[in-house]
Design an enzyme around this catalytic site. Sequence first.
Site, PDB file in Angstrom:
ATOM      1  N   TYR A 317       0.851  -1.196   0.000  1.00  0.00           N
ATOM      2  CA  TYR A 317       0.000   0.000   0.000  1.00  0.00           C
ATOM      3  C   TYR A 317       0.886   1.246   0.000  1.00  0.00           C
ATOM      4  O   TYR A 317       0.753   2.125   0.841  1.00  0.00           O
ATOM      5  CB  TYR A 317      -0.919   0.037   1.226  1.00  0.00           C
ATOM      6  CG  TYR A 317      -1.689  -1.235   1.503  1.00  0.00           C
ATOM      7  CD1 TYR A 317      -2.939  -1.443   0.928  1.00  0.00           C
ATOM      8  CD2 TYR A 317      -1.177  -2.222   2.349  1.00  0.00           C
ATOM      9  CE1 TYR A 317      -3.655  -2.596   1.195  1.00  0.00           C
ATOM     10  CE2 TYR A 317      -1.887  -3.380   2.612  1.00  0.00           C
ATOM     11  CZ  TYR A 317      -3.128  -3.562   2.037  1.00  0.00           C
ATOM     12  OH  TYR A 317      -3.837  -4.697   2.302  1.00  0.00           O
ATOM     13  N   GLU A 338       1.152  -0.880  -4.952  1.00  0.00           N
ATOM     14  CA  GLU A 338       0.045   0.071  -4.806  1.00  0.00           C
ATOM     15  C   GLU A 338      -0.947  -0.163  -5.929  1.00  0.00           C
ATOM     16  O   GLU A 338      -0.573  -0.457  -7.055  1.00  0.00           O
ATOM     17  CB  GLU A 338       0.641   1.487  -4.840  1.00  0.00           C
ATOM     18  CG  GLU A 338      -0.300   2.607  -5.222  1.00  0.00           C
ATOM     19  CD  GLU A 338      -1.399   2.841  -4.193  1.00  0.00           C
ATOM     20  OE1 GLU A 338      -1.133   2.808  -2.975  1.00  0.00           O
ATOM     21  OE2 GLU A 338      -2.556   3.025  -4.631  1.00  0.00           O
ATOM     22  N   CYS A 413      -4.361   3.907   9.878  1.00  0.00           N
ATOM     23  CA  CYS A 413      -5.199   5.088  10.113  1.00  0.00           C
ATOM     24  C   CYS A 413      -6.515   4.693  10.777  1.00  0.00           C
ATOM     25  O   CYS A 413      -7.405   5.518  10.913  1.00  0.00           O
ATOM     26  CB  CYS A 413      -5.462   5.814   8.795  1.00  0.00           C
ATOM     27  SG  CYS A 413      -6.212   4.777   7.542  1.00  0.00           S
TER      28      CYS A 413
END
Length: 458
Positions: A317, A338, A413
Amino acid sequence: MSKTIPVKKNDYLEVEFEDLTHDGAGVAKIDGYPIFVQGGLPGEHAKIKVTKVNKGYGFGRLIEILEQSPFRVECPAEDAHKYGGCQLQHISYKGQLKYKENMVKQVLTRIGKLEDVVVHPIIGMDNPWHYRNKAQVPVGEKDGKLIAGFFKPRSHEIVDTDESLLHLHEINEAIKVVKEIASELGIQPYQEESHKGVLRHIMARYGRQTGELMVVMVTRTNELPQRAKLVEKIIERLPKVKSIVHNSNSKKTNVIMGDQTEVLWGSEVIYDYIGDIKFAISARSFYQVNPEQTKVLYDKALEYAELTGKESVIDAYCGIGTISLFLAQKAKKVFGVEIVPEAIEDAKRNAQLNGIINTEFAVGEAETVIPAWYKEGNSADVLVVDPPRKGCDEALLQTIIDMKPKKVVYVSCNPATLARDLRILEEGGFKTLEVQPVDMFPQTTHVETVVLLSRVEK
Ligand code: SAH
């Protein structure tokens, strides 16, 4: 087992808030039935009005605070928690940091079943205001006047705003000036309902380390009326501007930018630095909105990776390769993966820009590309993941378990999916050693965390 709901719509109640939700609402419980109230803080007594009653939970509106939390502060912006994503600005910064740190701890225990893991004190900002280097504001019309600002929550009504407390001053200035110029030149604001008018969005980006400003105007029409005058005035009134871009988006959509992008004046990109690494940022590129804290986060990731120059590293990622380029300074080789092709183009360009030759980037799903690499006999000493909010795909986690890298550095996150994935990795032979929360987005409920896991030899 059906239980009767202890409250009715429009009831006035006195409650005590026990908790905060992940989007910053206060939680009060009446006989175990939770009611969510924006603006309520844990420990506070308040009068509320019940506004909505669902089967398992309800919503309320804050009427009066009867006993205040010591963490409550005056909202710097009126109606603050409603607009512009500042859900936590009624909490002192110290209180926000405590809330975020506790949230990480709680979730790791509850979902991750990690009882004895070390969670370091969260790293906050010295000045938690005016940090965002990018804004994209919708343009509309009110009483015949061109306005631009935020959407009211859950609506498409625009609130005209000149000063956002989250944006860098250069960004606020740029938006304000472009808005004024568009208005002076009589450029028609977009009308969402009728899908008429011209100017849909104004976007601005600023490289804090370089002082370079980019302005993007998104129109419904292919043509941007008065473009020469517009450019002339922008250059005159925004001396930091290095790039003026026009993007057209004729679709009825919430997606801001369309497919057609044209540089009206100056450079196609602006530059910025995170640490010593230089980044080229185009109108469409992803780039971290708080580079100061991004550096803190990625320095920690680099520290946890403990590279000596001999390691091969996978960065799953990888986006535009921010972490990959950081790691490449200390590793033998870094492989980045990615899903977005344009991001990989940027990653390659950024590697070149910095003279970094020990990186390789691939487009594809991390959960497809990395298992395929592994099947071909490739491996890594250190694996870094920085997934989107939904966390890592199970196929990727299984490959990590099979591959047995010495270390995994997990940048997250979303504490909830982080905790879920850590549990899977623990079952697969890794031990969670350290957890470092970092506040990348002050005044909002978001929290970033970087975690070090090590392979347990069996
Ligand atoms: N480390 C990056 C940011 C990561 S954000 C940086 O510093 O720029 C998460 C990234 O994962 C996004 O760029 C997103 O496009 C990408 N992504 C989402 N799902 C993916 C998948 N299944 N495989 C690979 N990348 C994915």
